[in-house]
Design a protein around this motif. Structure first.
Motif, mmCIF file in Angstrom:
data_model
loop_
_atom_site.group_PDB
_atom_site.id
_atom_site.type_symbol
_atom_site.label_atom_id
_atom_site.label_comp_id
_atom_site.label_asym_id
_atom_site.label_seq_id
_atom_site.Cartn_x
_atom_site.Cartn_y
_atom_site.Cartn_z
ATOM 1 N N LEU A 29 -59.519 28.924 65.440
ATOM 2 C CA LEU A 29 -60.462 28.010 66.248
ATOM 3 C C LEU A 29 -60.520 26.568 65.986
ATOM 4 O O LEU A 29 -60.399 25.643 66.680
ATOM 5 N N ARG A 30 -60.306 26.419 64.669
ATOM 6 C CA ARG A 30 -60.222 24.989 64.504
ATOM 7 C C ARG A 30 -58.781 24.301 64.416
ATOM 8 O O ARG A 30 -58.792 23.098 64.980
ATOM 9 N N LYS A 31 -57.583 24.936 64.446
ATOM 10 C CA LYS A 31 -56.319 24.511 64.679
ATOM 11 C C LYS A 31 -56.570 23.810 66.172
ATOM 12 O O LYS A 31 -55.649 22.901 66.368
ATOM 13 N N TYR A 32 -56.886 24.620 66.936
ATOM 14 C CA TYR A 32 -56.993 24.380 68.390
ATOM 15 C C TYR A 32 -58.255 23.775 68.985
ATOM 16 O O TYR A 32 -58.296 23.600 70.129
ATOM 17 N N HIS A 33 -59.051 23.409 68.081
ATOM 18 C CA HIS A 33 -60.284 22.641 68.354
ATOM 19 C C HIS A 33 -61.264 23.256 69.667
ATOM 20 O O HIS A 33 -61.464 22.761 70.353
ATOM 21 N N ILE A 34 -61.091 24.768 69.272
ATOM 22 C CA ILE A 34 -61.898 25.476 70.316
ATOM 23 C C ILE A 34 -63.418 25.460 69.686
ATOM 24 O O ILE A 34 -63.673 26.117 68.408
ATOM 25 N N GLU A 35 -64.238 25.195 70.223
ATOM 26 C CA GLU A 35 -65.581 24.996 70.128
ATOM 27 C C GLU A 35 -66.545 25.076 71.356
ATOM 28 O O GLU A 35 -66.200 24.665 72.364
ATOM 29 N N PHE A 36 -67.689 25.333 71.072
ATOM 30 C CA PHE A 36 -68.743 25.361 72.206
ATOM 31 C C PHE A 36 -69.125 23.938 72.603
ATOM 32 O O PHE A 36 -69.063 23.140 71.871
ATOM 33 N N ILE A 37 -69.504 23.730 73.674
ATOM 34 C CA ILE A 37 -69.979 22.294 74.240
ATOM 35 C C ILE A 37 -71.273 22.162 73.375
ATOM 36 O O ILE A 37 -72.052 22.872 73.919
ATOM 37 N N LYS A 38 -71.449 21.018 72.873
ATOM 38 C CA LYS A 38 -72.552 20.749 72.134
ATOM 39 C C LYS A 38 -73.604 20.344 73.144
ATOM 40 O O LYS A 38 -74.850 20.505 72.842
ATOM 41 N N GLU A 39 -73.292 19.704 74.160
ATOM 42 C CA GLU A 39 -74.181 19.291 75.176
ATOM 43 C C GLU A 39 -74.869 20.275 76.145
ATOM 44 O O GLU A 39 -75.536 19.869 77.204
ATOM 45 N N HIS A 40 -74.060 21.374 76.413
ATOM 46 C CA HIS A 40 -74.347 22.289 77.535
ATOM 47 C C HIS A 40 -74.334 23.907 76.891
ATOM 48 O O HIS A 40 -73.512 24.173 76.402
ATOM 49 N N GLU A 41 -75.498 24.419 77.061
ATOM 50 C CA GLU A 41 -75.552 25.849 76.542
ATOM 51 C C GLU A 41 -75.508 26.715 77.662
ATOM 52 O O GLU A 41 -75.721 28.123 77.160
ATOM 53 N N TYR A 42 -75.415 26.576 78.791
ATOM 54 C CA TYR A 42 -75.405 27.461 79.760
ATOM 55 C C TYR A 42 -73.923 28.060 79.951
ATOM 56 O O TYR A 42 -72.928 27.242 80.387
ATOM 57 N N SER A 43 -74.017 29.522 80.101
ATOM 58 C CA SER A 43 -72.560 29.948 80.058
ATOM 59 C C SER A 43 -71.922 29.652 78.848
ATOM 60 O O SER A 43 -70.421 29.447 79.321
ATOM 61 N N GLU A 44 -72.136 29.121 77.957
ATOM 62 C CA GLU A 44 -71.306 28.573 76.915
ATOM 63 C C GLU A 44 -70.074 29.615 76.510
ATOM 64 O O GLU A 44 -68.927 29.005 76.246
ATOM 65 N N ASP A 45 -70.375 30.759 76.549
ATOM 66 C CA ASP A 45 -69.302 31.745 75.950
ATOM 67 C C ASP A 45 -67.905 31.797 76.869
ATOM 68 O O ASP A 45 -67.131 32.073 76.464
ATOM 69 N N ILE A 46 -68.458 31.691 78.199
ATOM 70 C CA ILE A 46 -67.237 31.716 79.223
ATOM 71 C C ILE A 46 -66.492 30.451 78.834
ATOM 72 O O ILE A 46 -65.168 30.805 78.906
ATOM 73 N N GLY A 47 -66.914 29.253 78.787
ATOM 74 C CA GLY A 47 -65.878 28.202 78.515
ATOM 75 C C GLY A 47 -65.078 28.410 77.294
ATOM 76 O O GLY A 47 -64.140 27.801 77.055
ATOM 77 N N PHE A 48 -65.757 28.844 76.084
ATOM 78 C CA PHE A 48 -65.278 29.257 74.869
ATOM 79 C C PHE A 48 -64.170 30.027 74.960
ATOM 80 O O PHE A 48 -63.022 29.932 74.578
ATOM 81 N N ASN A 49 -64.322 31.355 75.406
ATOM 82 C CA ASN A 49 -63.296 32.186 75.828
ATOM 83 C C ASN A 49 -62.354 31.761 76.904
ATOM 84 O O ASN A 49 -61.036 32.343 76.714
ATOM 85 N N ILE A 50 -62.515 30.749 77.795
ATOM 86 C CA ILE A 50 -61.379 30.397 78.542
ATOM 87 C C ILE A 50 -60.450 29.498 77.671
ATOM 88 O O ILE A 50 -59.296 29.672 77.881
ATOM 89 N N MET A 51 -61.070 28.897 76.900
ATOM 90 C CA MET A 51 -60.450 27.979 75.912
ATOM 91 C C MET A 51 -59.341 28.798 75.214
ATOM 92 O O MET A 51 -58.344 28.496 74.948
ATOM 93 N N CYS A 52 -59.861 29.951 74.643
ATOM 94 C CA CYS A 52 -59.336 30.790 73.540
ATOM 95 C C CYS A 52 -58.046 31.412 74.366
ATOM 96 O O CYS A 52 -56.583 31.501 74.108
ATOM 97 N N ARG A 53 -58.580 31.698 75.880
ATOM 98 C CA ARG A 53 -57.608 32.664 76.709
ATOM 99 C C ARG A 53 -56.019 31.542 77.090
ATOM 100 O O ARG A 53 -55.058 32.018 76.935
ATOM 101 N N PHE A 54 -56.576 30.366 77.185
ATOM 102 C CA PHE A 54 -55.491 29.472 77.569
ATOM 103 C C PHE A 54 -54.385 29.163 76.340
ATOM 104 O O PHE A 54 -53.111 29.373 76.589
ATOM 105 N N VAL A 55 -54.912 28.842 75.132
ATOM 106 C CA VAL A 55 -53.985 28.954 74.049
ATOM 107 C C VAL A 55 -53.417 30.214 73.670
ATOM 108 O O VAL A 55 -52.100 30.287 73.391
ATOM 109 N N CYS A 56 -54.023 31.312 74.020
ATOM 110 C CA CYS A 56 -53.365 32.531 73.649
ATOM 111 C C CYS A 56 -52.111 32.730 74.547
ATOM 112 O O CYS A 56 -51.123 33.281 74.404
ATOM 113 N N MET A 57 -52.495 32.498 75.919
ATOM 114 C CA MET A 57 -51.425 32.582 76.832
ATOM 115 C C MET A 57 -50.366 31.743 76.751
ATOM 116 O O MET A 57 -49.004 32.090 77.000
#
Length: 176
Positions: free
Chosen positions: A71-99
């Protein structure tokens, strides 16, 4: 702020699964140090053990365990200013890097574990549930804001546009 090797996120409506399942999942994590994301016990486990979880207070069994260094290497983190559906964005970031890692470097950093580590309780008062428990995490602007954040992260990690486009087409198919 986390100082551990692995992290597991719990929403307010989630609880840790049975202790024996969590210990079994963590044993698998320890046995696979090159894996960055462990996706735990969704459909296969539920189908095989349905009678164990037929409970009106229990909705979904799942959970992901993330390697903090990834998570740190790829700067994957939750959006600090936006809490709605935050895990969707977080997991999409992970998925992009994993792909990207799988396609460009033939490196698979995701492992499915057929054991759940969290249980999402069915709570109609949850922020993400309205209209008598109807799940609406993809409605409204939250999904779009998180998608934009995920794309910005993917581009900063040099994820090819072909992967980003293909993944968004996949999400659209899942949605509709």
């Amino acid at each position: 702020l986390c100082m551990t090797k692995y992290v597991l996120f719990l929403d307010a409506g989630d609880i840790i699964s049975f202790a024996s399942h969590f210990i079994l999942a963590m044993k698998t994590v320890e046995d696979h140090p090159n894996i960055a994301i462990f996706s735990c016990g969704r459909i296969h486990y539920i189908d095989k053990h349905k009678q164990t979880y037929e409970n009106p207070n229990s909705d979904v069994l799942h959970g992901k365990i993330y390697q903090l260094a990834f998570l740190r290497k790829y700067h994957i983190e939750f959006i600090k200013e936006h809490e709605y559906s935050e895990d969707i964005g977080f997991n999409i970031m992970c998925r992009f890097v994993c792909m990207m890692l799988r396609e460009q470097f033939n490196e698979n950093v995701v492992l499915d574990i057929d054991v759940p580590v969290t249980i999402e309780l069915n709570d109609n008062n949850s922020i993400t549930r309205k209209n008598d428990g109807e799940f609406y995490h993809t409605s409204g602007c939250g999904y779009s804001v998180n998608a934009i954040h995920a794309v910005k992260n993917a581009l900063s990690n040099n994820v090819p546009m072909s992967i980003i486009e293909r993944e968004f087409y996949t999400f659209l198919v899942w949605q509709y």
